[in-house]
Design an enzyme around this catalytic site. Structure first.
Site, mmCIF file in Angstrom:
data_model
loop_
_atom_site.group_PDB
_atom_site.id
_atom_site.type_symbol
_atom_site.label_atom_id
_atom_site.label_comp_id
_atom_site.label_asym_id
_atom_site.label_seq_id
_atom_site.Cartn_x
_atom_site.Cartn_y
_atom_site.Cartn_z
ATOM 1 N N TYR A 56 4.403 22.758 -5.000
ATOM 2 C CA TYR A 56 4.832 23.115 -3.676
ATOM 3 C C TYR A 56 3.527 23.730 -2.862
ATOM 4 C CZ TYR A 56 9.985 23.663 -3.889
ATOM 5 O OH TYR A 56 11.105 23.294 -4.022
ATOM 6 N N LYS A 88 7.385 20.304 -18.789
ATOM 7 C CA LYS A 88 7.631 18.792 -19.079
ATOM 8 C C LYS A 88 6.352 18.607 -19.883
ATOM 9 C CE LYS A 88 9.103 14.473 -18.487
ATOM 10 N NZ LYS A 88 10.509 13.988 -19.078
ATOM 11 N N ASP A 90 14.338 17.475 -18.448
ATOM 12 C CA ASP A 90 15.425 16.424 -18.359
ATOM 13 C C ASP A 90 16.488 16.922 -19.411
ATOM 14 O OD1 ASP A 90 13.540 15.992 -20.376
ATOM 15 O OD2 ASP A 90 13.394 13.881 -20.028
ATOM 16 N N ASP A 142 13.719 25.161 -8.387
ATOM 17 C CA ASP A 142 14.667 24.705 -7.401
ATOM 18 C C ASP A 142 15.523 23.613 -7.693
ATOM 19 O OD1 ASP A 142 15.223 24.258 -4.662
ATOM 20 O OD2 ASP A 142 14.192 22.271 -4.986
ATOM 21 N N ASP A 189 20.235 24.872 -8.165
ATOM 22 C CA ASP A 189 21.300 23.998 -7.478
ATOM 23 C C ASP A 189 22.091 23.777 -8.510
ATOM 24 O OD1 ASP A 189 19.867 24.639 -4.959
ATOM 25 O OD2 ASP A 189 20.873 22.542 -3.980
HETATM 26 C C1 IPM Z 1 15.371 26.906 -1.886
HETATM 27 C C2 IPM Z 1 14.924 25.962 -0.958
HETATM 28 C C3 IPM Z 1 13.474 25.780 -0.389
HETATM 29 C C4 IPM Z 1 12.706 25.713 -1.889
HETATM 30 C C5 IPM Z 1 13.298 24.898 0.623
HETATM 31 C C6 IPM Z 1 13.862 25.109 1.781
HETATM 32 C C7 IPM Z 1 11.423 25.100 0.904
HETATM 33 O O1 IPM Z 1 15.449 24.776 -1.352
HETATM 34 O O2 IPM Z 1 14.819 28.350 -1.649
HETATM 35 O O3 IPM Z 1 15.608 26.739 -3.019
HETATM 36 O O4 IPM Z 1 12.326 24.291 -2.081
HETATM 37 O O5 IPM Z 1 12.246 26.465 -2.548
HETATM 38 MN MN MN Z 2 16.608 24.836 -3.338
#
Ligand code: IPM
Ligand code: MN
Ligand code: NAD
Length: 345
Positions: free
Chosen positions: A137, A179, A212, A236, A240
């Site tokens: 990042y 990884k 993975d 990240d 999700d």
């Molecule tokens: C998160 C978001 C951010 C990230 C983006 C919006 C930069 O997806 O906080 O999970 O990737 O960290």
């Molecule tokens: Mn995110």
């Protein structure tokens, strides 16, 4: 009087932040707020996603509550144009928020709201500890007409400090996700995590899982995990994925913490949800639960934090379901339901 900076941002951000404010006003009426622009809203007003004024206000605060940034209005692939996400990344870096905690605990009331079968997710209680200010990042980016690069870099010190956060948070086991079969940064990561473990936390179990495989295990056997320790981008993506164990990305809060005594930033894991923005139907619970994390980690108010979490549980037990959870409750109705349970306790 503790000062909180609120950053509503874009899309559903202002809608869910207003909901969290109503909850905070009920349990912590003594807090003092200043609101600032960030993300696309700041680009429109000031030409940049994060002004020095906003960053300074956050530095001086006792805690920062952020909703979400971004949206199609500001989407661009031009490296010279400002992007809303730079606001969020600038805050994380500028406030030194290297540790992102993302608790994943599906509530019994929502077991059937997840696309995963109840018997898979029952009793899952895990924490993703995501490194937040390093890795791909924040490495150097280059772009020519025909190539692009993003540098992924980690230092020993960056890995040590996030590893300590993970070991301290663990009840039994840390699963370090990397990884290391491909990436040099992951091999450094693995070495450092093992050294910190051996020297400082030998009583915590430690396992290494390749990313993975971890993505697969997370939906096959989520109960196995206690603390998942991982680098910025893997964290990240995995968080999700883990959100669906709770039924919706609209349920997952997070705390981003830096050095002891510095202000933390509290934000939902979800984004600005442009597809439902302005309709009053966003699930405010991830934002409300992030406010609970602000009370706990930012202000040391455990009792109030627990009261908010219990009120969210009770509202869901009572049948509250926003659209993302298969129901019809609006943002306002969801907020009212949590408030009603808070008043009862
Ligand atoms: C998160 C978001 C951010 C990230 C983006 C919006 C930069 O997806 O906080 O999970 O990737 O960290
Ligand atoms: Mn995110
Ligand atoms: P997103 O999380 O905004 O939305 C993904 C899906 O989940 C959408 O269908 C959305 O409607 C739904 N959703 C998300 N939050 C919800 C909620 N509270 N209630 C009900 N449904 C919800 O992810 P995306 O669409 O990939 O990203 C949209 C924008 O948000 C992008 O600009 C992205 O960069 C940004 N983003 C910001 C943050 C942040 O500010 N922390 C985090 C992730 C994405």
């Amino acid at each position: 009087m503790p000062t909180i900076v609120t950053l509503p941002g874009d899309g559903i951000g202002p809608e869910v932040l207003a909901a969290a404010r109503r909850i905070l006003d009920a349990v912590a009426p003594d807090l003092d707020y200043t609101e600032h622009l960030v993300g696309g809203a700041s680009i429109d007003a000031h030409g940049t996603a994060l002004t020095d004024e906003t960053l300074d206000a956050c530095r001086a605060a006792d805690g920062v509550l952020l909703a979400a940034v971004g949206g199609p209005k500001w989407d661009t692939t031009d490296p010279d144009k400002p992007r809303p996400e730079q606001g969020l990344l600038g805050l994380r870096k500028g406030l030194g928020l290297f540790a992102n905690l993302r608790p994943v605990r599906p509530l019994p009331a929502l077991y059937d709201a997840s696309p995963l079968r109840r018997e898979i997710i029952e009793n899952t209680d895990l924490l993703v500890v995501r490194e937040l200010t390093g890795g791909i990042y924040f490495g150097e980016k280059t772009r020519t007409a025909t190539t692009a690069t993003d540098l992924c870099s980690y230092s020993v010190e960056e890995v040590e400090r996030i590893a300590r956060v993970a070991f301290r948070a663990a009840r039994s086991r840390v699963t370090s996700v990397d990884k290391a079969n491909v990436l040099e940064t992951s091999r450094l990561w693995r070495e450092v995590v093992h050294r910190v473990h051996g020297e400082e936390f030998p009583n915590v179990l430690l396992e290494d899982v390749l990313v993975d495989n971890a993505a697969m295990q997370l939906v096959a056997a989520p109960r196995h995990f206690d603390v998942i320790l991982t680098e910025n981008m893997f964290g990240d993506i995995l968080s999700d994925e883990a959100a669906m164990i709770t039924g919706s990305i609209g349920m997952l809060p997070s705390a981003s913490l830096g050095a002891e005594g510095d202000p933390g930033l509290f934000e939902p894991v979800h984004g600005s949800a442009p597809d439902i923005a302005g309709q009053g139907v966003a699930n405010p619970l991830a934002m409300i639960l992030s406010a609970a994390l602000l009370l706990r980690h930012g202000l040391g108010r455990e009792k109030e934090a627990a009261a908010v979490e219990s009120a969210v549980d009770a509202a869901l037990d009572g049948g509250l379901r926003t659209r993302d959870l298969g129901g019809e409750a609006t943002t306002d109705e969801a907020t009212q339901a949590v408030l009603a349970h808070l008043e009862r306790t």
